[in-house]
Enzyme design. Structure first.
Site, short mmCIF file in Angstrom:
data_model
loop_
_atom_site.label_atom_id
_atom_site.label_comp_id
_atom_site.label_asym_id
_atom_site.label_seq_id
_atom_site.Cartn_x
_atom_site.Cartn_y
_atom_site.Cartn_z
N GLY A 69 0.81 -1.21 0.00
CA GLY A 69 0.00 0.00 0.00
C GLY A 69 0.85 1.26 0.00
N SER A 70 1.93 1.26 0.76
CA SER A 70 2.76 2.47 0.84
C SER A 70 3.32 2.84 -0.52
CB SER A 70 3.91 2.26 1.84
OG SER A 70 3.41 1.96 3.12
N ASN A 150 -7.71 4.11 8.80
CA ASN A 150 -7.12 2.93 9.43
C ASN A 150 -7.17 2.96 10.95
OD1 ASN A 150 -5.20 5.01 8.46
ND2 ASN A 150 -3.78 3.96 9.81
N GLN A 178 -7.66 0.05 3.67
CA GLN A 178 -8.54 -0.52 4.70
C GLN A 178 -9.88 -0.97 4.12
OE1 GLN A 178 -8.02 -1.20 7.99
NE2 GLN A 178 -5.90 -0.50 7.88
N SER A 198 -3.61 -3.20 -0.47
CA SER A 198 -2.50 -4.00 0.06
C SER A 198 -3.02 -5.36 0.53
CB SER A 198 -1.87 -3.25 1.23
OG SER A 198 -0.87 -4.05 1.82
N HIS A 200 -2.01 -7.69 2.61
CA HIS A 200 -1.98 -8.21 3.99
C HIS A 200 -3.10 -7.64 4.86
CE1 HIS A 200 0.02 -4.94 6.49
NE2 HIS A 200 0.36 -4.51 5.29
N THR A 236 11.81 -7.85 -10.72
CA THR A 236 11.15 -9.13 -11.01
C THR A 236 9.89 -9.26 -10.18
OG1 THR A 236 13.29 -10.09 -11.49
CG2 THR A 236 11.49 -11.64 -11.04
N CYS A 323 2.04 1.97 12.83
CA CYS A 323 3.19 2.75 12.40
C CYS A 323 3.60 3.76 13.45
CB CYS A 323 2.88 3.47 11.10
SG CYS A 323 1.87 2.50 10.02
C1 LIG Z 1 -1.60 -0.48 6.05
C2 LIG Z 1 -1.95 0.78 5.34
C3 LIG Z 1 -1.08 1.34 4.39
C4 LIG Z 1 0.27 0.75 4.10
O1 LIG Z 1 0.19 -0.48 3.42
P1 LIG Z 1 1.49 -1.43 3.41
O2 LIG Z 1 1.13 -2.53 2.48
O3 LIG Z 1 1.67 -1.91 4.81
O4 LIG Z 1 2.62 -0.61 2.91
C5 LIG Z 1 -1.49 2.47 3.73
N1 LIG Z 1 -2.68 3.05 3.98
C6 LIG Z 1 -3.54 2.54 4.89
C7 LIG Z 1 -4.85 3.21 5.10
C8 LIG Z 1 -3.21 1.40 5.60
O5 LIG Z 1 -4.05 0.92 6.51
#
Ligand SMILES: *Cc1c(COP(=O)(O)O)cnc(C)c1O
Length: 396
Positions: A69-70, A150, A178, A198, A200, A236, A323
């Site tokens: 996500g970042s 989040n 989220q 993202s 996870h 890759t 974070c």
């Molecule tokens: C977790 C999160 C991110 C970051 O995602 P990562 O895959 O951990 O880099 C960005 N934005 C929100 C709203 C998140 O909850």
């Protein structure tokens, strides 16, 4: 153990793990290789892209895989900022309670001469499409507003904001990390030009995400190297991760209504239980929020101590976001909705999972009530409130 920190990350689903294994054990070829064996990985990659696109109402060529996500947030914002600057547009609209992946990227762009308007968030954790309309200027290059927060779980009126941006012809990005897999998303119907997600956060693997960019948007590559992902993201491809992401997203998207029907009553039960603790308040709107999210402030409590004592009772929770935990600064999200510093320090986020039951919720309510009562009993700050030396912020 009760895992109540699903907004930080989730347990991988069996489906996602099983989708990954063949691409680690058997089809480990490089999708850029020309031989048949590499082409198997390439086919898998393209099928994953099509499946992800279908979940979002997008086209496969509008999907780029990233490291999470970042990275997707960074790439979306930097692309639109630089594209805007070429046309003399150096103004960006966002909100004060975005994830740091957005806020820190905007800080960096400010140093490059961009002007950023951060919309004020209402005390219920929501902004309105009207606020966005009022902030748009001739030189606005981008509007970036998160789908669901989040920390406090509030869900923004994304389709309305999308409609405003489309009408004013300003590109619209949303951090949907989220929301993806938890809420229904249709990028076309909602007029979303760019979207980050993202894996996870919806029971997929860590370190893999997606940036959706509407066709016609030329993504600026942040990583220099080979021509993977049509030159938009060098390196890759993480084929096992991408296969896990696609499987997890399909599974989660097929389960959205069931997820909401299961979790909403549990969430509301937890909210009702924690409200019985004196001088406590829910953060964020009670109904316009993720089915999994509960976030409270307790007066006279230090969030860190609360988390450690809950950990002793086998409950994993969070204060603010993962974070920022470990830092003593109060959450920027809670400050953005007007919580005073001393109350913002005493926050607790519980993010529920599909495996929870009414009994789990009862256990959490009992544990939090015990810990808050205990901590207040030994707190000089709380004594000052009781003796009237300090004023309460919340009603009893
Ligand atoms: C977790 C999160 C991110 C970051 O995602 P990562 O895959 O951990 O880099 C960005 N934005 C929100 C709203 C998140 O909850």
């Amino acid at each position: 153990m009760i895992y109540a920190d699903n907004a930080a990350t989730t347990k991988m689903s069996k489906t996602a793990i099983e989708a990954m294994l063949p691409y680690m054990e058997e089809f480990y070829g490089n999708p850029s290789s020309l031989y048949e064996f590499g082409q198997k990985a390439k086919e898998a990659l393209e099928s994953a892209r099509a499946r992800v696109a279908a979940c979002l109402g997008a086209e496969p060529r509008e999907i780029t895989f990233t490291s999470g996500g970042s990275e997707a947030d960074n790439q979306a914002i930097i692309t639109m900022a630089h594209a805007g600057a070429k046309k003399g547009k150096k103004h960006i609209i966002s909100t004060a309670f975005e994830h740091h992946a957005v806020l820190h990227t905007l800080e960096k762009l400010k140093k490059e001469g961009f002007e950023v308007t951060l919309l004020d968030v209402h005390s219920n954790g929501l902004i309105t499409a009207q606020q966005v309309a009022d902030a748009i200027r001739e030189d606005t290059a981008l509007v970036t507003i998160m789908f669901a927060n989040n920390e406090i779980g509030t869900i923004q009126p994304i389709a309305e904001i999308g409609a405003v941006c489309r009408e004013k012809k300003v590109p619209f990005h949303t951090d949907a990390v989220q929301a993806a897999g938890h809420l229904h998303i249709d990028v076309k119907a909602m007029n979303i030009d760019m979207l980050s997600l993202s894996a996870h956060k919806f029971h997929g693997p860590k370190g893999v995400g997606v940036l959706y960019a509407k066709k016609g948007i030329l993504l600026e590559s942040l990583i220099n190297g080979g021509g993977q992902e049509r030159g938009k993201r060098a390196g890759t491809e993480n084929i096992p991760g991408i296969m896990g992401l696609a499987a997890a997203l399909e599974e989660a998207c097929g389960n959205i209504d069931h997820h909401a029907e299961t979790l909403t009553p549990l969430r509301d039960k937890l909210i009702a239980g924690l409200k019985k603790i004196p001088y406590s308040e829910l953060n964020g709107d009670a109904s316009q929020r993720l089915p999994s999210n509960v976030n409270f402030c307790f007066e006279g409590i230090e969030g860190e101590s609360l988390l450690l004592l809950l950990d002793d009772k086998g409950i994993c929770a969070s204060s603010g976001s993962a974070c920022t935990s470990g830092s003593l600064d109060p959450s920027h999200v809670l400050l953005s909705i007007g919580r005073p510093h001393e109350v913002a320090h005493g926050s607790l986020r519980l993010s529920l999972g599909d495996d929870m039951t009414e009994e789990t919720i009862d256990e959490i309510i009992a544990a939090v009530t015990d810990v808050v009562t205990y901590l207040r009993g030994i707190s000089p700050f709380w004594r000052d409130l009781v003796t009237g030396k300090r004023q309460h912020v919340f009603a009893e």
